[in-house]
Design a protein around this motif. Structure first.
Motif, mmCIF file in Angstrom:
data_model
loop_
_atom_site.group_PDB
_atom_site.id
_atom_site.type_symbol
_atom_site.label_atom_id
_atom_site.label_comp_id
_atom_site.label_asym_id
_atom_site.label_seq_id
_atom_site.Cartn_x
_atom_site.Cartn_y
_atom_site.Cartn_z
ATOM 1 N N ARG A 163 0.765 -1.229 0.071
ATOM 2 C CA ARG A 163 0.001 -0.066 -0.028
ATOM 3 C C ARG A 163 1.048 1.287 0.077
ATOM 4 O O ARG A 163 2.059 1.320 0.486
ATOM 5 C CB ARG A 163 -1.005 -0.036 1.177
ATOM 6 C CG ARG A 163 -2.075 -1.105 1.337
ATOM 7 C CD ARG A 163 -2.827 -1.191 0.337
ATOM 8 N NE ARG A 163 -3.919 -2.055 0.377
ATOM 9 C CZ ARG A 163 -5.006 -2.165 1.309
ATOM 10 N NH1 ARG A 163 -5.138 -0.950 1.905
ATOM 11 N NH2 ARG A 163 -5.793 -3.225 1.401
ATOM 12 N N ARG A 164 0.232 2.213 -0.649
ATOM 13 C CA ARG A 164 1.030 3.644 -0.490
ATOM 14 C C ARG A 164 0.180 4.312 0.627
ATOM 15 O O ARG A 164 -1.042 4.484 0.534
ATOM 16 C CB ARG A 164 0.921 4.533 -1.833
ATOM 17 C CG ARG A 164 1.624 3.850 -2.865
ATOM 18 C CD ARG A 164 1.817 4.790 -3.909
ATOM 19 N NE ARG A 164 2.538 6.175 -3.625
ATOM 20 C CZ ARG A 164 3.932 6.151 -3.490
ATOM 21 N NH1 ARG A 164 4.528 4.978 -3.740
ATOM 22 N NH2 ARG A 164 4.442 7.146 -3.388
ATOM 23 N N ALA A 165 0.788 4.561 1.632
ATOM 24 C CA ALA A 165 0.233 5.384 2.812
ATOM 25 C C ALA A 165 -0.335 6.641 2.650
ATOM 26 O O ALA A 165 0.216 7.302 2.038
ATOM 27 C CB ALA A 165 1.130 5.486 4.210
ATOM 28 N N ALA A 166 -1.610 6.776 3.151
ATOM 29 C CA ALA A 166 -2.684 7.867 2.716
ATOM 30 C C ALA A 166 -3.641 7.754 3.764
ATOM 31 O O ALA A 166 -3.967 6.807 4.243
ATOM 32 C CB ALA A 166 -2.931 8.069 1.393
ATOM 33 N N SER A 167 -4.482 9.087 3.815
ATOM 34 C CA SER A 167 -5.709 9.094 4.756
ATOM 35 C C SER A 167 -6.721 8.315 4.113
ATOM 36 O O SER A 167 -6.881 8.140 2.957
ATOM 37 C CB SER A 167 -5.912 10.296 4.969
ATOM 38 O OG SER A 167 -5.213 11.128 5.573
ATOM 39 N N LEU A 168 -7.469 7.555 5.061
ATOM 40 C CA LEU A 168 -8.516 6.493 4.348
ATOM 41 C C LEU A 168 -9.775 7.707 3.703
ATOM 42 O O LEU A 168 -10.308 7.144 3.132
ATOM 43 C CB LEU A 168 -8.874 5.781 5.547
ATOM 44 C CG LEU A 168 -8.104 4.540 5.898
ATOM 45 C CD1 LEU A 168 -8.868 3.682 6.956
ATOM 46 C CD2 LEU A 168 -7.944 3.351 4.543
ATOM 47 N N ARG A 169 -9.689 8.739 4.145
ATOM 48 C CA ARG A 169 -10.807 9.495 3.741
ATOM 49 C C ARG A 169 -10.586 9.909 2.124
ATOM 50 O O ARG A 169 -11.289 10.413 1.733
ATOM 51 C CB ARG A 169 -10.991 10.933 4.275
ATOM 52 C CG ARG A 169 -9.695 11.705 4.255
ATOM 53 C CD ARG A 169 -10.329 13.056 5.228
ATOM 54 N NE ARG A 169 -9.090 14.132 4.902
ATOM 55 C CZ ARG A 169 -9.197 15.426 5.489
ATOM 56 N NH1 ARG A 169 -10.343 15.731 5.887
ATOM 57 N NH2 ARG A 169 -8.656 16.128 5.151
#
Length: 374
Positions: free
Chosen positions: A360-366
């Motif tokens: 995964r590429r880390a990012a906010s779930l929103r």
């Protein structure tokens, strides 16, 4: 894997105390839910819970169902439909707008193939394994439950002759296909005149984290990794630093000079390494060796200028690290969380490792358009 480890430990304690137990497993989800298929919870006859099958809203009712399974010594499937307004009146509303199927299995410690025994065998393997669970959507039907563990070359079948009595050729073929793709699956299986759903789950081994450096900032990194259920190994050349007092939860301590520190270490696709000795010569020697391994994550603490200096020196010495190997090197190490303290830096490092291991590429779930769990 952390949940599985905790369940195994809890079962061992319950067996020693002579307590009966049951295992609750999320075997299928339709729509949205807090936990996905494969979530597990062990329940003892005196109401002690280990693991989780929801965010807390199902556990109360699941406790009652588990105690019933223990009393009756019978496997059963229970369906929680959070799209049904009646569930709110029973106090089990998830607020997730999904349907959750929970399998309850009483555990017989004398059966070497009981579900927790299979989880114990799984934990002992340093490779991905496939666990097969059979269930029927019909709550009144027989529930075969957790059947066997498969590791590519052999199947460890449950004691008891359920599969042998009802035939398993189609099931084994489905398990072998899941093993080949390394992707969990659901298959509709007909055994005799009975229809079942097979939850064929690929369970990878725990992440193994090798921390090269036993300074004070390695302590919170080791601690957070342990909380996550990772296997943590701390390596350093300083006898005063590599101690059980400083790293009580470490799976192993390696007191070795840089030139020999990788001896005996087996790297696989679930292994991560972080260089944080604060000793430039030690770090560059370990980096040189790690570049020739299959380790998918190599974190180097420090600024980009430090890494570039290392690469320049290695290149000048005729030890050029190819671009493909450099894709596995993360420096500066960690996610951009605004971390300052050693604890915050440890959090950013473990978060980055988890993202890399999960692809995964880390990012906010929103920001995510698709469902959280694809």
């Amino acid at each position: 894997m952390k949940e599985i480890k905790d369940i195994i430990a809890a079962q061992q304690q319950a067996t020693l105390a002579g307590k009966k137990t049951a295992l609750a497993t999320v075997v299928q989800v339709e729509g949205s839910s807090y936990r996905r298929p494969g979530a597990r919870m062990l329940v003892t006859e005196d109401g002690v819970l280990t693991g989780a099958i929801s965010g807390g809203c199902l556990e109360g009712d699941a406790l009652r169902k588990s105690l019933l399974a223990i009393t009756e010594q019978r496997k059963k499937i229970v369906v929680y439909d959070t799209t049904d307004e009646d569930d709110a009146r029973f106090g089990v509303q998830l607020g997730c707008n999904g349907i959750v199927y929970i399998l309850f299995e009483p555990i017989d410690p004398a059966d070497p193939g009981n579900p927790v025994a299979l989880l114990t065998l799984l934990q002992a393997q340093r490779q991905a394994m496939v666990l097969c669970t059979l269930f029927s959507m019909d709550q009144q039907a027989v529930q075969p439950g957790t059947q066997f563990l498969y590791g590519g070359c052999s199947a460890l079948t449950r004691s008891g002759l359920w599969l042998e009595e009802h035939g398993s050729t189609a099931l084994v073929a489905a398990v072998e296909q899941t093993w080949a793709t390394q992707t969990s699956s659901f298959e509709q299986i007909k055994l005799g005149d009975m229809d079942f759903t097979a939850f064929i789950e690929v369970i990878p081994p725990a992440i193994a984290l090798y921390v090269f450096g036993a300074g004070n900032d390695a302590i919170p990194l080791s601690g957070i990794a342990d909380i996550l259920g990772w296997e943590v190994y701390v390596a350093d050349g300083r006898r005063t630093h590599v101690t059980a007092e400083r790293f009580p939860k470490a799976s192993g301590l390696i007191l070795q000079k840089a030139a020999d520190v990788l001896e005996g270490i087996q790297f696989d696709q679930r292994t991560a390494a972080v260089l944080m000795t604060h000793n430039y010569n030690y770090d560059i020697e370990v980096l040189r060796q790690l570049a020739d391994t299959s380790c998918p994550y190599i974190g180097v603490l420090g600024p980009k200028t430090k890494l570039q200096r290392m690469l320049d020196e290695l290149s000048a010495a005729g030890q050029f690290i190819p671009p493909m190997a450099m894709e596995r090197v993360y420096s500066p190490v960690g996610l951009d969380l605004g971390a300052e303290t050693s604890e915050e830096i440890a959090l950013s490092i473990t978060a980055e490792i988890k993202a890399v291991m999960s692809g995964r590429r880390a990012a906010s779930l929103r920001e995510k358009i698709q469902p959280i769990h694809s």
